[in-house]
Design a protein around this motif. Structure first.
Motif, PDB file in Angstrom:
ATOM      1  N   GLN A 189       0.838  -1.206   0.000  1.00 37.39           N
ATOM      2  CA  GLN A 189       0.000   0.000   0.000  1.00 37.39           C
ATOM      3  C   GLN A 189       0.868   1.249   0.000  1.00 37.39           C
ATOM      4  N   ALA A 190       1.905   1.240   0.826  1.00 34.34           N
ATOM      5  CA  ALA A 190       2.812   2.385   0.893  1.00 34.34           C
ATOM      6  C   ALA A 190       3.555   2.557  -0.437  1.00 34.34           C
TER       7      ALA A 190
ATOM      8  N   ASP B 131      -5.423 -11.231   2.919  1.00 37.48           N
ATOM      9  CA  ASP B 131      -4.968 -12.603   2.756  1.00 37.48           C
ATOM     10  C   ASP B 131      -4.196 -12.826   1.458  1.00 37.48           C
ATOM     11  N   LEU B 132      -4.314 -11.921   0.507  1.00 37.49           N
ATOM     12  CA  LEU B 132      -3.618 -12.095  -0.762  1.00 37.49           C
ATOM     13  C   LEU B 132      -2.207 -11.534  -0.736  1.00 37.49           C
ATOM     14  N   GLY B 133      -1.838 -10.856   0.335  1.00 37.60           N
ATOM     15  CA  GLY B 133      -0.515 -10.250   0.402  1.00 37.60           C
ATOM     16  C   GLY B 133      -0.502  -8.917  -0.301  1.00 37.60           C
ATOM     17  N   GLY B 134       0.418  -8.734  -1.262  1.00 34.14           N
ATOM     18  CA  GLY B 134       0.530  -7.460  -1.969  1.00 34.14           C
ATOM     19  C   GLY B 134      -0.796  -6.989  -2.528  1.00 34.14           C
ATOM     20  N   ILE B 135      -1.046  -5.689  -2.407  1.00 26.57           N
ATOM     21  CA  ILE B 135      -2.349  -5.169  -2.813  1.00 26.57           C
ATOM     22  C   ILE B 135      -2.578  -5.327  -4.313  1.00 26.57           C
ATOM     23  N   HIS B 136      -1.514  -5.372  -5.098  1.00 29.40           N
ATOM     24  CA  HIS B 136      -1.658  -5.592  -6.535  1.00 29.40           C
ATOM     25  C   HIS B 136      -2.190  -6.990  -6.820  1.00 29.40           C
ATOM     26  N   ARG B 137      -1.932  -7.940  -5.896  1.00 28.39           N
ATOM     27  CA  ARG B 137      -2.450  -9.296  -6.088  1.00 28.39           C
ATOM     28  C   ARG B 137      -3.972  -9.326  -6.000  1.00 28.39           C
TER      29      ARG B 137
END
Length: 424
Positions: free
Chosen positions: A136-137, A334-340
């Protein structure tokens, strides 16, 4: 513009961590808390304060942007990463994560996020909450460096055309499923109320309590909602239909119950999230397929929503490929990186499964705003009002962030048009 520093500060989240297994096994309420011993590893109490890590990324011009590491309310359940403890994980962010990312170009959002996604520390992948908050950052840093919106950065990374209207927001009532839902009706919330049906007491031994509640939803929505209000009812039953009926899920008794729910909700569409929880992904998919096929064969028009055992990007792919749900909840932490999460929404394109960009009440206002940009960038079917269980605050945060972003993008596009016209 390069990243010059990454800092981690333990903080609170918008709700609590709950030991779902202990609650399902019959833990009793004691006011706001629960009586009994926790059964999921990492929990000291059945309900304990939610935690977050505030991640600050500093850019070379001195600008500081933020993301928040958070984990879902029911951490450690349904195949998820273990309970997220901020004090334990903050040094990982200021240590190995900072070592990897400091000095990188902030505008390379996707490369930076993928690097984070693939990182390992002592042979273990980073906790999903770390990947979620730091990414996110990174998204905010890219938007700041490019002087654009996070929506545009995400859309460029995913190759999408952003929505031009707010994505329908799904309000969650928490246990205050009457008062909070009436608030939603007054505000004309498009998808509601979640309702938190996580015990036999709340659904009824034969499902009768939930049927009565759905009838109440119809009556009060028509009394309190704005003119031309056309809500979609979405109820999370936390596997309780499976608890009271058990499989096989295409038999008459189960299908007839869904038909009764459809009739109770008429004339409005109905979505049932997590109808059963059978303990692992493979069997969960099989049970959901069985139910979905049984409903289709009987002409019962109730959509089912995948939640339990649908946690990672790979889980989303498996549910979508099997045709196991009408909607999949993409549970963003739960998906980790927000792009995921954005990639998971895109995976639903061209299928008969719609993407619900969800998450948890146990997030923060920062992570909620970041997800609003993902929703706009991907034009998801619906997105969750979060954080917290008070409804109003989360709805305001998510809805206003989308409206503000759309207005800014319209202004930017008009400025570009005016400049082109002036040059001509």
């Amino acid at each position: 513009m390069n990243i010059t520093g990454i800092y981690a500060t333990p903080g609170y989240s918008g709700f609590f961590f709950d030991d779902q297994r202990a609650i399902k096994q019959g833990a009793e309420h004691d006011g706001f808390t629960y009586v009994g011993e926790p059964v999921t590893e990492g929990f000291d109490e059945i309900r304990q304060a939610g935690e977050s890590i505030i991640v600050d990324i500093e850019l070379e011009d001195g600008t500081v942007v933020r993301g928040d590491c958070t984990a879902v309310q029911y951490s450690g359940a349904g195949g998820r990463d273990p309970l997220f403890k901020a004090e334990e994980y903050a040094p990982v962010i200021e240590g190995p994560v900072a070592d990897e990312l400091v000095g990188r170009d902030a505008t390379d959002f996707l490369d930076n996020a993928e690097t984070l996604e693939e990182m390992e520390v002592e042979g273990d992948r980073l906790h999903t909450a770390i990947r979620y908050g730091v990414s996110q950052a990174l998204l905010a840093a890219a938007a700041e460096a490019e002087q654009t919106t996070q929506t545009d950065v995400m859309a460029d990374a995913l190759g999408t055309e952003p929505a031009t209207e707010p994505v329908p927001v799904f309000g969650q009532s928490g246990d205050d499923r009457y008062n909070n839902t009436e608030k939603m009706f007054v505000k004309g919330v498009p998808v509601l109320p979640h309702a938190l049906i996580n015990s036999v007491e709340k659904i009824g031994e034969n499902g009768e309590t939930l049927l009565e509640y759905v009838e109440w939803l119809v009556e009060r929505s028509q009394e309190l909602g704005p003119d031309d209000y056309d809500p979609r009812f979405h109820i999370d039953v936390y596997g309780m239909i499976g608890e009271i009926f058990d499989g096989p899920y295409d038999r008459d008794e189960v299908v007839d119950y869904f038909a009764a729910l459809e009739e109770a909700a008429a004339p409005y569409p109905l979505q049932i999230e997590g109808p059963m929880d059978v303990g692992n992904r493979e069997d969960q998919i099989a049970a959901m397929v069985e139910l979905r096929e049984g409903l289709e064969a009987a002409g019962v028009d109730v959509d089912i929503v995948a939640d339990e055992w649908c946690n990672t990007f790979e889980d989303v792919q498996a549910f979508v490929d099997a045709g196991a749900a009408d909607l999949v909840q993409i549970k963003t932490p739960d998906l980790g990186g927000i792009h995921r999460s954005g990639q998971a929404v895109r995976y639903c394109e061209g299928t008969d499964t719609r993407a619900y960009l969800g998450g948890t009440c146990n997030e923060t206002e920062t992570s909620a705003r970041a997800c609003a940009h993902v929703a706009l960038a991907t034009d998801a079917a619906q997105t969750l009002a979060k954080p917290g269980m008070g409804f109003d605050e989360g709805y305001m945060i998510v809805e206003n962030e989308m409206r503000r972003t759309i207005a800014r993008r319209e202004r930017d596009q008009q400025t570009e048009t005016d400049e082109i016209t002036a040059d001509d």
